[in-house]
Design an enzyme around this catalytic site. Sequence first.
Site, short mmCIF file in Angstrom:
data_model
loop_
_atom_site.label_atom_id
_atom_site.label_comp_id
_atom_site.label_asym_id
_atom_site.label_seq_id
_atom_site.Cartn_x
_atom_site.Cartn_y
_atom_site.Cartn_z
N LYS A 133 -12.89 16.97 11.67
CA LYS A 133 -13.78 16.70 12.86
C LYS A 133 -13.95 18.30 13.52
O LYS A 133 -12.95 18.67 14.13
CB LYS A 133 -13.40 15.69 13.79
N TRP A 173 -18.81 16.32 11.21
CA TRP A 173 -17.93 15.93 10.44
C TRP A 173 -17.96 16.88 9.09
O TRP A 173 -19.11 17.27 8.81
CB TRP A 173 -17.97 14.59 9.74
N THR A 226 0.83 -1.25 -0.15
CA THR A 226 -0.23 -0.15 -0.04
C THR A 226 0.77 1.26 0.19
O THR A 226 2.00 1.08 0.34
CB THR A 226 -0.90 -0.07 1.18
N GLU A 285 -5.75 -3.16 -1.82
CA GLU A 285 -6.21 -4.22 -1.07
C GLU A 285 -7.42 -4.81 -1.85
O GLU A 285 -7.83 -6.17 -1.60
CB GLU A 285 -6.79 -4.01 0.28
P1 AMP Z 1 -4.27 3.34 -2.86
O1 AMP Z 1 -4.46 1.87 -2.27
O2 AMP Z 1 -3.13 3.80 -2.49
O3 AMP Z 1 -4.75 2.96 -4.19
O4 AMP Z 1 -5.40 4.01 -1.86
C1 AMP Z 1 -6.70 3.66 -1.70
C2 AMP Z 1 -7.53 4.74 -1.36
O5 AMP Z 1 -7.61 5.75 -2.30
C3 AMP Z 1 -8.89 4.41 -1.02
O6 AMP Z 1 -8.96 3.78 0.34
C4 AMP Z 1 -9.72 5.59 -0.99
O7 AMP Z 1 -9.54 6.57 0.13
C5 AMP Z 1 -8.82 6.52 -1.98
N1 AMP Z 1 -9.67 6.43 -3.55
C6 AMP Z 1 -9.40 5.48 -4.33
N2 AMP Z 1 -10.37 5.75 -5.55
C7 AMP Z 1 -10.93 6.86 -5.10
C8 AMP Z 1 -12.07 7.36 -5.64
N3 AMP Z 1 -12.55 7.15 -6.92
N4 AMP Z 1 -12.67 8.54 -5.03
C9 AMP Z 1 -12.08 8.76 -3.95
N5 AMP Z 1 -11.21 8.19 -3.10
C10 AMP Z 1 -10.63 7.19 -3.89
#
Ligand code: AMP
Length: 548
Positions: free
Chosen positions: A446, A451, A181, A327
Amino acid sequence: MRGTMMDFPLTLPTILERSGRIFPRVELVSRKPDKSIVRSCYGTFYRRARRLAAAMTKLGLQSGDRVASMMWNHIGHLEAFFGVPCAGGILHTLNLRLHPQEIAGIAKHAGDRFLLIDDVLLPVYEKFREDVSFERVIVVPYGFNSVPEGFLSYEELLTGVSAEFQYPAIDENDGASMCFTSGTTGCSKGVIYSHRALVLHSFCCGLVEVFGMSQSDTVLPVAPMFHANAWGIPFAATMLGARLVLPGPHVDPESILELMVSERVTIACGVPTVWIAILDALEKNPGRWKFDPPIRVVCGGTAPPVELIRRLDRFGLQIKHLWGMTETTPIGTSGGLRAYMSDWPDHKKYEVRAKQGWPAPFVEIRLMRPEGPGTVEGKKSCEVPWDGVTTGEIEIRGPWVAASYYESPDQAHRWTADGWFRTGDVATMDEDGYVKIVDRAKDLVKSGGEWISSVDLENALMGHPAVKEACVVGIPHPRWQERPLAAVVLKDGTQASPEELRAFLAESFARWQLPDAFVFLDAIPRTSVGKFKKIALREQFANWNWDS
Ligand code: AMP
């Protein structure tokens, strides 16, 4: 024997074989560091990926061994995506934009035995080589034609084995690739994708309502192949026979736009910041790049603002919105309009397209709230209703959702007792299953027990004609716990005062939701995968003087 269907394993060698037999002439295009273009095809790729599998086996690769890659988006990397898993190994794509010490820590945690690296990236390797102990480092001649002493040459390895290769026995639940990640919520965690998950996810990429990818497409992945399982693109494109255009290290707006036009790209994939920069280039150079028919722009990673979707449409770049995570391989939901919305007014259609969309087939989502209002009556669980208003944390399960992090027992709490993954994303869902992300739980502002969604404020700010980029974060406040601060990048040659931006937002937000502070920056800091780096802004403005 139950007398139903054959028990046919869902593994990558079947996809590789298919690409060589069915799509041998489909072109693979990639850009070199000197910007020259190299053209190959699935037929050649197939033979080379098999040779790589044979070469890795000859080097002693055992089932389940991790092979790290540190490579740009190019055909050699695509070969590794198949050559390693088809030999029974696990390809671990390293994020080359991280700090060298972080890369070393991740490679050690993953227990990577071998490293495949682009020659042009050897200087990065030199910065952490003392801290790692790869058995062999294999150098891919991507920028230069010679391999320095002490390293194995990728090309020599490939020519040093026979073209005949017998795939080892692979179970569909064996690991095939691995990704960490990006660590925006703490330290990086490793996810291993099984062959089965990658195959099923590739079918999902072919659905019209997701990528809609097919053999008639030319796909340009701008997102780096080390981000979130390369968005599943290497596996899906190879299975579906899509032509690939790989941009190498050149992902600046002009280079990407030029490739999109010259290679007649039909699907391009990247995070919103890429498209914000591309929109800026398009608006500054009217008429220079033309897209007809329109290009499907697959966009995820953060929420693309409505205004970005609307303005890109004018240039023939149609955003297709996805939500997902490292994930989740990564596709969780995909956005778009339903048939019954065809005669809706434009502004409502754009609102819908900015939502993250509904869950992909076999992906299940529920929104959970530990306590408080909005729980479904009569249920012991705290699942919130799908009313489009009540917020809860997204929990997800499905055949391509990780069941654990690699060797991280301290992270077991991210999975519920009944087998769902806790995403950390807060959202609403409506009665049609549309998910709308409100924020990451840690990014919600917050304020005095309420929120405030930073995503909604950013989205709205981007609608102001002078705003190029906007990022909102919660900053500690002596009275309210946190208050929103908006960091704004203005378009060249424009001006806007904090009062003007506040008044603009006041048209759509309650007073208590409006940012109390505005800062104007030249650029918003980015993460290693190009998202806005909220943590950096929070740190920079942690001691904001609210009385001034
Ligand atoms: P990563 O694993 O680095 O791609 O990060 C995943 C996170 O990116 C998710 O848990 C979201 O918080 C954010 N994310 C991914 N796609 C979107 C989307 N279309 N809109 C808003 N947040 C997103």
